[in-house]
Design an enzyme around this catalytic site. Structure first.
Site, PDB file in Angstrom:
ATOM      1  N   SER A 217       0.841  -1.199   0.000  1.00  0.00           N
ATOM      2  CA  SER A 217       0.000   0.000   0.000  1.00  0.00           C
ATOM      3  C   SER A 217       0.872   1.243   0.000  1.00  0.00           C
ATOM      4  O   SER A 217       2.033   1.214   0.434  1.00  0.00           O
ATOM      5  CB  SER A 217      -0.900   0.003   1.237  1.00  0.00           C
ATOM      6  OG  SER A 217      -1.508   1.266   1.444  1.00  0.00           O
TER       7      SER A 217
ATOM      8  N   TYR B 143      -2.489  -1.217  10.258  1.00  0.00           N
ATOM      9  CA  TYR B 143      -2.577  -1.577   8.832  1.00  0.00           C
ATOM     10  C   TYR B 143      -1.320  -1.151   8.088  1.00  0.00           C
ATOM     11  O   TYR B 143      -0.735  -1.932   7.329  1.00  0.00           O
ATOM     12  CB  TYR B 143      -3.809  -0.912   8.222  1.00  0.00           C
ATOM     13  CG  TYR B 143      -3.934  -1.060   6.725  1.00  0.00           C
ATOM     14  CD1 TYR B 143      -4.451  -2.223   6.161  1.00  0.00           C
ATOM     15  CD2 TYR B 143      -3.567  -0.019   5.870  1.00  0.00           C
ATOM     16  CE1 TYR B 143      -4.589  -2.352   4.789  1.00  0.00           C
ATOM     17  CE2 TYR B 143      -3.698  -0.137   4.504  1.00  0.00           C
ATOM     18  CZ  TYR B 143      -4.205  -1.312   3.953  1.00  0.00           C
ATOM     19  OH  TYR B 143      -4.332  -1.424   2.591  1.00  0.00           O
TER      20      TYR B 143
END
Length: 285
Positions: free
Chosen positions: A177, A190
């Site tokens: 990400s 995350y």
């Protein structure tokens, strides 16, 4: 790092600058590679392939000739729709339901793929989840562990159990990400998992290079997927992605092309690398 012997040993040669290509022995390979059915005859296992980026990747792979195994959590309706779309293209599709945060389900996903297709060429580690937290004190140990077990441990286990079936020319692509590079104040756990995935990708690529198995990653920015609609409040969802240079969220099919590139021979000289479909955000990666 151990130095590998080159696969192609070229005869000793020299030319006057700037050089003539047709006098090189052998001549450089300049002809375009076949752009049709880039994955013909391949078997791909896509985790989180029921919807979002995983679905778009599975559909694109199928359109290029691959048969697909999809591992998913519990979104059976989405998974069935994806399977029907793949089968309409004349490709086979296997659905594997199970929580990949458990090691036994990762092994089952690989075993069922081999049982159905007898081989595995491409592993796409894509499954992920997250929750927003205003401060670190709000992140429970249970949430932290679940995020890591789903986002990182599953990638490790899927890869570990796939390795006996991967061979020269096989490919692994992991989903990291943009948050792995620039962090996220409300997605601390995350973002940490995505950083771990990036390092996992780079280390695994070096480890498997001598076996000619390539490992790369894709680091999406804000992409319009069910995870977004189910994770943020209404105001965040309505403005999602508007802070990127392109001023909008990306679509899953705008990310799937990165996976196709990395899974195909188009990227045959790339391993340990990461592509960045993120709407124009400049990151140090």
């Amino acid at each position: 790092m151990k130095t590998r012997q080159p696969e192609k040993v070229r005869p000793k040669q020299t030319q006057r600058r700037p050089g003539i290509e047709e006098k090189m022995k052998p001549e450089p390979e300049s002809s375009p590679k076949d752009n049709h059915f880039k994955l013909k005859g391949k078997i791909a296992l896509v985790t989180g392939g029921d919807s979002g980026i995983g679905k778009a990747t599975a559909l694109l792979f199928a359109s290029h000739g691959a048969d697909i195994a999809i591992a998913y959590l519990n979104e059976t309706e989405d998974a069935q729709t994806t399977k029907k779309n793949i089968e309409r293209m004349g490709r086979r599709c296997l659905l594997i339901k199970g929580d990949l945060s458990k090691e036994s389900n990762c092994k089952k996903a690989v075993d069922r793929t081999i049982g159905k297709f007898s081989k595995l060429d491409i592993l796409i580690n894509n499954v992920a989840l997250h929750w927003e937290s205003e401060k670190i004190e709000d992140i429970t140990t249970e949430q932290f562990e679940r995020t890591f077990y789903t986002n990182v441990f599953s990638y490790f286990w899927m890869t570990k159990y796939a390795m006996p079936y991967l061979k020269k020319g096989s490919v692994i692509v992991n989903t990291t990400s943009v948050t792995a590079y620039r962090g996220s104040p409300k997605l601390i756990d995350y973002s940490a998992t995505k950083g771990a995935i990036l390092s996992f990708t780079r280390s695994l690529a070096q480890n498997l290079a001598s076996r000619n198995i390539r490992v790369n990653a894709v680091a999406p920015g804000p992409i319009w997927t069910p995870l977004i609609a189910s994770s943020f409040d209404k105001s965040r969802v309505s403005g999602f992605g508007s802070d990127t240079p392109l001023g909008r969220a990306g679509e899953p099919n705008e990310v799937a092309t990165c996976f196709l590139f990395l899974a195909s021979e188009d990227s045959s000289y790339m391993t340990g690398q990461c592509l960045h479909p993120n709407g124009g955000e400049i990151i140090n990666g």
